[in-house]
Write a protein that holds these residues in place. Structure first.
Motif, PDB file in Angstrom:
ATOM      1  N   VAL A  90     -10.378  -1.302  -9.733  1.00 50.90           N
ATOM      2  CA  VAL A  90      -9.427  -2.370  -9.669  1.00 50.90           C
ATOM      3  C   VAL A  90      -8.985  -2.890 -11.148  1.00 50.90           C
ATOM      4  O   VAL A  90      -9.810  -2.831 -11.925  1.00 50.90           O
ATOM      5  N   ARG A  91      -7.694  -3.160 -11.139  1.00 53.65           N
ATOM      6  CA  ARG A  91      -7.151  -3.849 -12.126  1.00 53.65           C
ATOM      7  C   ARG A  91      -6.467  -5.130 -12.122  1.00 53.65           C
ATOM      8  O   ARG A  91      -5.611  -5.062 -11.132  1.00 53.65           O
ATOM      9  N   ARG A  92      -6.890  -5.936 -12.780  1.00 55.91           N
ATOM     10  CA  ARG A  92      -6.013  -7.369 -12.513  1.00 55.91           C
ATOM     11  C   ARG A  92      -5.221  -7.950 -13.836  1.00 55.91           C
ATOM     12  O   ARG A  92      -5.432  -7.262 -14.870  1.00 55.91           O
TER      13      ARG A  92
ATOM     14  N   GLU B  69       0.657  -1.084   0.195  1.00 58.09           N
ATOM     15  CA  GLU B  69      -0.048  -0.056   0.121  1.00 58.09           C
ATOM     16  C   GLU B  69       0.938   1.208  -0.169  1.00 58.09           C
ATOM     17  O   GLU B  69       1.834   1.360   0.914  1.00 58.09           O
ATOM     18  N   VAL B  70       0.710   2.084  -1.001  1.00 54.97           N
ATOM     19  CA  VAL B  70       1.451   3.240  -1.030  1.00 54.97           C
ATOM     20  C   VAL B  70       0.193   4.444  -0.885  1.00 54.97           C
ATOM     21  O   VAL B  70      -0.594   4.234  -1.740  1.00 54.97           O
ATOM     22  N   SER B  71       0.393   5.364   0.066  1.00 57.04           N
ATOM     23  CA  SER B  71      -0.632   6.424   0.213  1.00 57.04           C
ATOM     24  C   SER B  71      -0.164   7.827   0.295  1.00 57.04           C
ATOM     25  O   SER B  71       1.105   8.067   0.887  1.00 57.04           O
TER      26      SER B  71
ATOM     27  N   LYS C 199      -4.809   6.473  -2.366  1.00 56.90           N
ATOM     28  CA  LYS C 199      -3.882   5.143  -2.045  1.00 56.90           C
ATOM     29  C   LYS C 199      -3.799   4.195  -3.082  1.00 56.90           C
ATOM     30  O   LYS C 199      -5.184   4.131  -3.832  1.00 56.90           O
ATOM     31  N   ARG C 200      -3.058   3.661  -3.484  1.00 55.64           N
ATOM     32  CA  ARG C 200      -2.787   2.442  -4.309  1.00 55.64           C
ATOM     33  C   ARG C 200      -2.272   1.260  -3.520  1.00 55.64           C
ATOM     34  O   ARG C 200      -1.474   1.204  -2.919  1.00 55.64           O
ATOM     35  N   GLU C 201      -3.123   0.178  -3.636  1.00 62.01           N
ATOM     36  CA  GLU C 201      -2.781  -1.034  -3.055  1.00 62.01           C
ATOM     37  C   GLU C 201      -2.379  -2.130  -4.355  1.00 62.01           C
ATOM     38  O   GLU C 201      -2.867  -2.364  -5.511  1.00 62.01           O
TER      39      GLU C 201
ATOM     40  N   HIS D 121      -7.572   3.899  -4.730  1.00 62.54           N
ATOM     41  CA  HIS D 121      -8.566   4.374  -3.729  1.00 62.54           C
ATOM     42  C   HIS D 121      -8.477   5.755  -3.806  1.00 62.54           C
ATOM     43  O   HIS D 121      -7.545   6.376  -3.440  1.00 62.54           O
ATOM     44  N   ARG D 122      -9.663   6.446  -4.265  1.00 58.25           N
ATOM     45  CA  ARG D 122      -9.835   7.653  -4.173  1.00 58.25           C
ATOM     46  C   ARG D 122     -11.279   8.057  -4.459  1.00 58.25           C
ATOM     47  O   ARG D 122     -11.696   8.218  -5.638  1.00 58.25           O
TER      48      ARG D 122
END
Length: 306
Positions: A253-255, A228-230, A235-237, A247-248
Motif C-alpha cells: 500500500v502507498r498513500r 482496478e487494473v489487472s 492487480k493495481r488498485e 496485489h501480487r
C-alpha cells in the motif's frame, strides 16, 4: 559584458466563472503559479471582489468583451455548462487559446462545432479531463490491463441520463478510454432507471484481449472512486486517487504523502501546467480525442433514453 536578458513578460490569462470548481480546484493552482497575469471574470460583482481580494488579483471584469479586450492570450472557462459554447466561440474568434471544464456541452453537435472551430482557427482547445494527469492513474499505464474496472459512486443522487452522463460519468468514460490497451470493438450499456432518473449505470468496452467496465451507482451509500487494473497475475488498485494498492501475493500500500497537494493528486496542477506550457510555446492542443469521449457519452444517453 554579457547583455542582460530582457525580462519575461507575464502571460495574460483570463479565468471566466468563479463557482465551486474554480474556487476548489483551479484558483489555488493558478494563483500559485509564477509568470501569470491573472484576470478574473464573473457577472457577480460581490463574488468577484471577494475572491480577487483574497488572491490579490487586481484585474477584475464583469463582461466578456472587456476581458477579451484587455489582451488575454489564454482563458480558463469555468462557467455553467450551458454557457460553455457561447463563451468559447467568442474566445476562439478573438484568437484566445481556451481550456474548458468538461463537458464542452450537454449535446454532441455543439461540442463538435467548437472542436472544428478551434481547428479551423489554429487555436488550442483543451478539455478538463484531469484524471489523465493524476499520478495514480497515469502510473496504471505501466501495468498489464487485461481487465479495467472503474467505479465512481455517489450517495442518494439519482439523476436524468443526459446530465448524469455528461456532468459526471464522462470522467469514467474518458479515463477508461485513456487506459484502454487497444481498439474497442464492442460497447454495451446497462442501467437502472426509475421515475425518469438513472440510479445506476454500467458501461462495458471490449476489444482484442481486454475488457473495461465503468460503473456508477448513484444510490451506493457512499461517495467513492475506485480503479482496478489487472493482468499478468497482478492487480493495481487506486482508491479515491490517493491510495495505491499493488496485489501480487502480499498487497503493498502507498498513500498520498502528507504534503502532497490534493490538486496534484487529482491531476489539476498537471493539466493546468500542460495547457499553459503549450500556450507559451505556441503549440496547438487538439480536442479531437476529447470529442471522441463526448461521442461515446452521446451513445450512452441514446441507449438509456432521455
Amino acid at each position: 559584458m554579457t547583455p542582460t536578458p530582457a525580462p519575461v513578460q507575464p502571460l495574460p490569462v483570463g479565468v471566466i466563472g468563479l463557482g465551486d470548481i474554480a474556487q476548489k480546484a483551479y484558483l489555488p493552482v493558478l494563483t500559485a503559479l509564477p509568470g501569470l497575469d491573472l484576470r478574473l471574470m464573473t457577472r457577480d460583482r460581490a463574488k468577484l471582489d471577494r475572491l480577487a481580494d483574497a488572491y490579490r488579483v487586481p484585474a477584475r471584469f464583469t463582461e466578456l468583451d472587456a476581458l477579451i479586450g484587455s489582451g488575454i492570450r489564454a482563458a480558463f472557462v469555468h462557467a455553467a455548462t450551458d454557457q460553455h459554447v457561447a463563451i468559447t466561440e467568442r474566445l476562439l474568434d478573438a484568437g484566445v487559446d481556451v481550456y474548458v471544464d468538461k463537458p464542452l456541452d450537454y449535446h454532441l453537435a455543439p461540442a463538435r462545432r467548437l472542436v472544428e472551430q478551434a481547428e479551423r482557427l489554429g487555436r488550442s482547445l483543451a478539455v478538463g479531463f484531469n484524471r489523465r494527469h493524476a499520478p495514480g492513474y497515469t502510473q496504471a499505464l505501466e501495468r498489464p490491463r487485461d481487465l479495467i474496472i472503474l467505479q465512481k459512486n455517489r450517495e442518494g443522487l439519482p439523476e436524468r441520463a443526459r446530465t448524469l452522463v455528461f456532468d459526471d460519468f464522462i470522467h469514467v468514460v474518458d479515463t477508461l478510454r485513456f487506459l484502454l490497451p487497444g481498439e474497442v470493438d464492442q460497447v454495451d450499456v446497462r442501467y437502472r432507471k426509475k421515475g425518469g432518473l438513472v440510479e445506476h449505470l454500467v458501461l462495458t468496452l471490449a476489444g482484442d484481449g481486454f475488457t473495461a467496465l465503468g460503473v456508477m451507482n448513484r444510490l451506493s451509500g457512499s461517495t467513492e472512486e475506485v480503479l482496478e487494473v489487472s493482468g499478468g497475475d497482478s492487480k493495481r488498485e487506486v482508491r479515491n486517487l490517493a491510495e495505491v494498492v499493488d496485489h501480487r501475493g502480499q498487497p503493498t500500500v502507498r498513500r498520498r504523502g502528507d504534503w502532497v497537494p490534493v490538486a496534484r493528486q487529482r491531476g489539476i496542477e498537471q493539466v493546468v501546467t500542460a495547457f499553459l506550457d503549450a500556450v507559451r510555446a505556441g503549440r496547438t492542443l487538439d480536442a479531437t480525442d476529447a470529442l471522441r469521449t463526448h461521442e461515446l457519452c452521446e451513445l450512452i444517453v441514446e441507449r438509456i433514453g432521455e
